[in-house]
Each structure stands twice: as C-alpha cells, then as structure tokens.
Design an enzyme around this catalytic site. Structure first.
Site, PDB file in Angstrom:
ATOM      1  N   ASP A   1       0.811  -1.209   0.000  1.00  0.00           N
ATOM      2  CA  ASP A   1       0.000   0.000   0.000  1.00  0.00           C
ATOM      3  C   ASP A   1       0.850   1.267   0.000  1.00  0.00           C
ATOM      4  O   ASP A   1       1.804   1.399   0.785  1.00  0.00           O
ATOM      5  CB  ASP A   1      -0.904   0.001   1.249  1.00  0.00           C
ATOM      6  CG  ASP A   1      -1.778   1.224   1.332  1.00  0.00           C
ATOM      7  OD1 ASP A   1      -2.674   1.368   0.488  1.00  0.00           O
ATOM      8  OD2 ASP A   1      -1.556   2.047   2.251  1.00  0.00           O
TER       9      ASP A   1
ATOM     10  N   GLU B   1       1.489  -0.078  -4.861  1.00  0.00           N
ATOM     11  CA  GLU B   1       0.600   1.051  -5.145  1.00  0.00           C
ATOM     12  C   GLU B   1       1.430   2.306  -4.954  1.00  0.00           C
ATOM     13  O   GLU B   1       1.999   2.518  -3.879  1.00  0.00           O
ATOM     14  CB  GLU B   1      -0.601   1.082  -4.207  1.00  0.00           C
ATOM     15  CG  GLU B   1      -1.542   2.233  -4.537  1.00  0.00           C
ATOM     16  CD  GLU B   1      -2.333   2.756  -3.350  1.00  0.00           C
ATOM     17  OE1 GLU B   1      -3.274   3.542  -3.574  1.00  0.00           O
ATOM     18  OE2 GLU B   1      -2.016   2.411  -2.202  1.00  0.00           O
TER      19      GLU B   1
END
Length: 607
Positions: free
Chosen positions: A272, A309
């Site tokens: 993330d 990401e």
C-alpha cells in the site's frame, strides 16, 4: 554490521515453530525504551494473571525469556514498573481485540493440502480485489471460500484481499491496522486464513495480500511504547511515518512480508502507498522486500508477486535490479483508471482534469503513464517519468474501479450507480483488453448496485466523532452537500456496502456478468491480448458526434469502443471475424468495420 534479521525474530512468533517442544523456547521482544520488561501469562479467559516472568536485557534493545507457550495461551508484555498489559508486537492472534492480550498461535500445526500447487504468474492474469467483511453477508474467510467458484467461472487467476491485520473495532477497510502480524478475529483469525488460502489453491486461484507498511492506525498502536517504530516530526497523509532508519523496524516489516508468503502460503503482496515510505538508506526497503521475496520464490519453486501502489509514476519500482530498479513485479496505474473514468463518465474535476486530453487514451495505452514528466495541473508541477520501451505491459495493473476510487467518493458510488448497461459494458471491454494486467473490484462484474462506502467502528466516541466530522469537512471543501456523505461510524454504512448476491442472476446484471466471462475467455484465448511487448500496440481516440470513439490495436486484433452518438468505422485485417459485440448492429464487411453508437466490438483474424 547490523544484527541479522533471523537471529532476533521473536521466538514466540518464529515462522514454523511447532506446538510442542522438548525444551523451553526463547521469547524475545524488541523494547529499547523499557528499563524493565515482564512476560505475563494469563488464564484461558485472558482476565487472570497466571505468572509474570522477568525478561533479561540483551543487545540492541532486545529482551528475552525462556518459556513455553501452549497453542491458544494468552500472554503479553508489561513494560517498566507499571501494570498495564501490552500485546505482542508480532502477535498472530488477538481474540479480545487489539487492546487486549495476545494468544499464541502455532502456524505449523495446520495440515496443508496444496503440495501440488505450482502457483500463478502475474503475466496473463486477472486480479479480483475484495474486502472480506463486505464480500459476503457473513463477512468471514470461511464464507468467502463458498464464493471461490464464482471467481473461477469468471476467469479470475489472482484473488487480492484488502488488509486483514488487526485493527480497533469490528469492521474497517483494514488500512488502520496496528498489529500487522495478526488476522482480524472477526474474519475468523489466522487458522481460517490458512483454510482460505488452501481452498483458493485447490480452486486454482493465487492469493495476494494487501499490506500496509507506511503508517499505523489511530487506536491500539502501542508500538511506540516499545521502541522508535515511528519517526517523530515526520508525517504522511495518514499519520506519523514509519521509522525506516531503525534496523529492528525494517526487520519488523520484511519479516512480516515473508510471514504471509511462508506461514500462510500466499502468492504475493500488494504494498500500500509505497510513496509514503520514507527511506534514504541503501538498499531501499522495497528492494529488500523484493530480494527476499525472489529468494523465497526460488526456494518454494513457485512464482511470488510483489505489486506496489504508488502515485509517483516512477518505473524504478518495477525495473530490474540489474538496471537500477527495485525489482518489484508490478505497480498500479492510476493514470489508466483516470483515463477510463473520464471516458466513461465525462467527469473532469480535480485530478481527472488532465485526463480529458484527447491523447490520454493513446498515451496510457501505449506508454503506461500519462504523466511521464509532463505538467500535472492537480499537483501544479511536473510529474512522473517515462517507462522504458522494454518493460513488459503486464507490469502495470490497470482497472476501471477499485476500493479507493469508489470508496473515496463522497457517497461511495460505483460506476453502476450512474451509468447504464452500454457504458458498463464499455468499461468491461476497456478493462479486459487493456495492455496491462486487469483488475476488477468485487461486484463490478455484474454491475453491483450496492455502494462501497468508507466505514469505521472506532469504540472511542471522540475518535469516531472526529472521523465522521473530518470526512464531512473533506468533501464540503469540494462542494459536496454534507447530507450526501454517510457517517463512517453508522453501522448502516458498513451494512450498505455488503454485496447483494441475489442480483447476480437478474436482468442486466446477469447479462453483464456473461460479458465479463466472455471477455476473460477471449483474453485467455487470444495471444495478442496478453502480449507483453509494445510492438504492434497502438491506440487512438477521436471526437465524434456527442462523444468519442476509442480504438485499440494489438497486432491484427482491433477493439472499438464507441462512446459517441454516431456510427463508428474502423479498418481491420482481411479475413477478420467479430469475436465479441456488446450490441446488435455491428457489421463487418471485408476490411471495414462499423460499430453502432454506444456499442463495442472486438475483431481479429482466425487463429
């Protein structure tokens, strides 16, 4: 030289530690801030103290004690001369929540059935992103097992789970985790997680776990009491930055990454918001994760995937280490999402503004990024770097919808809540013919009408109130009516976000699901659609009456998405045939193709 990671992993949470030992094992904890540390054992309820064991100070801030813990036994640490119990920073189970005692969990006890599993490479794959709490009515890992056949029939190859680590409360997106080694008890805990991965492998599905290493949640984070886990005075969007200058903190992250792929047999990680990882050391922690993952992949003999990401548009993440990159497997392409979203909806507010450019579709299809050193009006500066031509297309994960792009809208509305069938069909065609690795968000495949909203369940009233008010204030700045912003703390916000599986077989929902299945089948069968090379790849968008026409060419395969009010024409190779049409009226006449308004078509010569 820093101490090696393996030598100081707490024995209470070592990968593969067996339930029974002929001698006492050593339980270690990193707590350089404490002048005294006790290991506290509790009864089965976790309420009564059985004994306190004084831990011995070791080098580099570590504390150790020889002790055996039985499977399920409750324990924790007491720091200093106080009496407050703190959970194990590497706890595998938190039966009473993140504020309570840990429970010893021996991951090696589970009898795996996936010895024949050979894994799934990401190239040629189809990812399906889901949130366990809202994927099924029950919201558990075991309930999700019952829906794996749906994913297999859809043509999915990789199931990506939103974070499952321990957070405060009963439901949450998962990005407010505070105990990264746990599996949320409401989902079924760590043993249920093992069952899920085992069942996924039996169904031929790889599992990717979303992990968050850039911040910790606002409640239940006791790590700073143990040591310098956070960097004081340095914050990102979500809170204090993680202190990657500290060897033990880096080990905490890398060991966690390896735990999922070892003890839980997952096939990869989605990392993330890696742009929020502040690391000035060499190698970067992302490179260290990639290196260790590759080594584990070689040892296990199956492909293991790392997906970043990032909003940096920096190909360094996915470039080979030999070329100066970190060597991660893939990264998300928000630019592709923004281009598709503008094409489908016409929205050009905020970061969507630049993607109204007629050339955006060509640029993201052929080059991967729209902003590759160009000026970003949203950021008010130049942004991104170009991706080298020899980087395979599949290293970019592309999607028309995901948890962020839906959930970070004020009302959490999906495309299906504002678009008709023709536009949803166009979204399907764009997504599953894109040069990257396509990803779907749960329910997208049938045009789910349920929203995906931002929900929390903070037990602390003041934190819940601040979260709700902050959400309203955030959207008020953008001109949204505050009455349209659901209260994250209201249980109905969570309940409303659960998928309604009764829709799947009804009307347009069933038709759309059939389209997604057919598109996935075509993607598997036509080599042009999974070709990693940019050779033979071209794309274009053109203005037409009442809209635009988008054309993608992969060799002799042609995709036409007509989002205008007029008929669209395209040239095709001789001997072509229509592989798919989303509406009647598509006409193929020799080397000429006509596609009616609002329709899409895929045309190619016979193999």
């Amino acid at each position: 030289m820093p101490r090696s990671v393996a030598s100081r992993v707490p024995a209470a949470t070592l990968l593969g530690t067996s339930r029974e030992k002929e001698h006492l094992m050593s339980i270690d904890v990193w707590a350089p801030k404490a002048e005294r540390v006790r290991l506290r054992r509790l009864d089965d309820s976790g309420d009564a103290v059985v004994e306190d064991i004084e831990m011995e100070s070791a080098a580099d801030g570590w504390w150790t004690a020889p002790v055996d813990l039985a499977d399920g036994e409750r324990y924790g640490f007491v720091l200093g001369d106080g009496d407050d119990l703190r959970p194990d920073p590497r706890s595998r189970r938190q039966p009473g929540g993140v504020h309570e005692a840990s429970a010893w969990f021996d991951a090696s006890v589970y009898a795996w059935n996936d010895d024949a599993w050979t894994g799934r490479q990401l190239a040629g794959g189809l990812i399906y992103e889901l949130h366990l709490g809202t994927f099924t009515p029950e919201g558990t890992l075991d309930a999700a097992i019952g829906r794996l056949d749906h994913l297999v029939d859809l043509g999915v190859t990789h199931v990506e789970l939103l974070p499952v680590n321990g957070f405060n409360g009963t439901w949450n997106w998962g990005y407010d985790g505070v105990l990264w080694y746990t599996v949320h008890e409401g989902y079924g805990g760590p043993e249920a997680y093992q069952r899920f991965v085992d069942a996924a492998h039996a169904a031929g599905l790889a599992v990717i776990q979303d992990v968050v290493y850039n911040h910790l949640g606002p409640s239940g984070n006791y790590l700073p009491e143990f040591g310098e886990y956070l960097r004081e005075g340095s914050r990102n969007t979500w809170g204090d930055s993680v202190n990657l200058d500290e060897d033990a903190v880096r080990a905490y992250i890398v060991d966690n990454a390896l735990m999922w792929m070892s003890d839980y047999h997952v096939d990869g990680l989605r990392l993330d918001a890696v742009h929020a990882l502040l690391d000035h050391r060499e190698p970067h922690v992302l490179q260290e994760i990639a290196e260790r993952t590759d080594a584990l992949s070689a040892h296990r003999g199956i492909p293991l995937t790392t997906i970043a990401e990032s909003d940096m548009n920096d190909p360094k993440l996915i470039l080979p280490r030999e070329a100066g990159g970190y060597g991660l497997t893939a990264q998300w392409s928000d630019d592709w999402h923004h281009t598709a979203h503008v094409a489908l909806t016409g929205e050009t507010i905020g970061y969507y503004e630049d993607f109204a450019d007629l050339d955006a579709f060509r640029k993201v299809s052929e080059g991967g990024f729209f902003h590759d050193g160009t000026y970003s009006s949203f950021r008010e500066e130049k942004h991104g770097k170009p991706i080298p031509d020899d980087v395979p297309n599949w290293r970019l994960v592309t999607f028309a919808q995901d948890h962020d792009q839906i959930g970070n809208r004020a009302a959490g509305d999906r495309l299906s809540q504002s678009l008709g069938y023709d536009r949803l069909a166009a979204a399907a065609v764009l997504t599953l013919t894109a040069p990257g690795t396509p990803m779907l968000f749960m329910g997208e495949e049938w045009g789910a009408t349920t929203p995906w909203q931002f929900f929390t369940s903070h037990p602390e009233p003041e934190l819940g109130k601040a979260t709700a008010e902050g959400r309203i204030a955030e959207f008020a700045k953008m001109g949204w009516d505050e009455d349209s912003v659901p209260d994250p703390q209201d249980p109905s916000t969570f309940e409303n976000s659960k998928l309604d599986w009764d829709e799947v077989g009804e009307g347009d929902h069933a038709q759309l699901l059939g389209l997604y299945r057919e598109l996935a089948k075509i993607r598997r069968e036509r080599p042009e659609l999974t070709d990693p090379s940019r050779e033979g790849l071209s794309a274009a968008a053109r203005e037409a009456e009442g809209g635009r026409v988008y054309e993608l060419r992969r060799g002799d395969l042609v995709v036409v998405v007509n989002l205008s009010d007029a008929e669209a024409a395209a040239s095709v190779a001789s001997g072509s045939r229509v592989l798919l049409a989303t509406a009647e009226g598509v006409v193929l006449d020799g080397v000429g193709l006509s596609v009616p308004a609002g329709a899409c078509a895929i045309v190619a010569p016979a193999l």
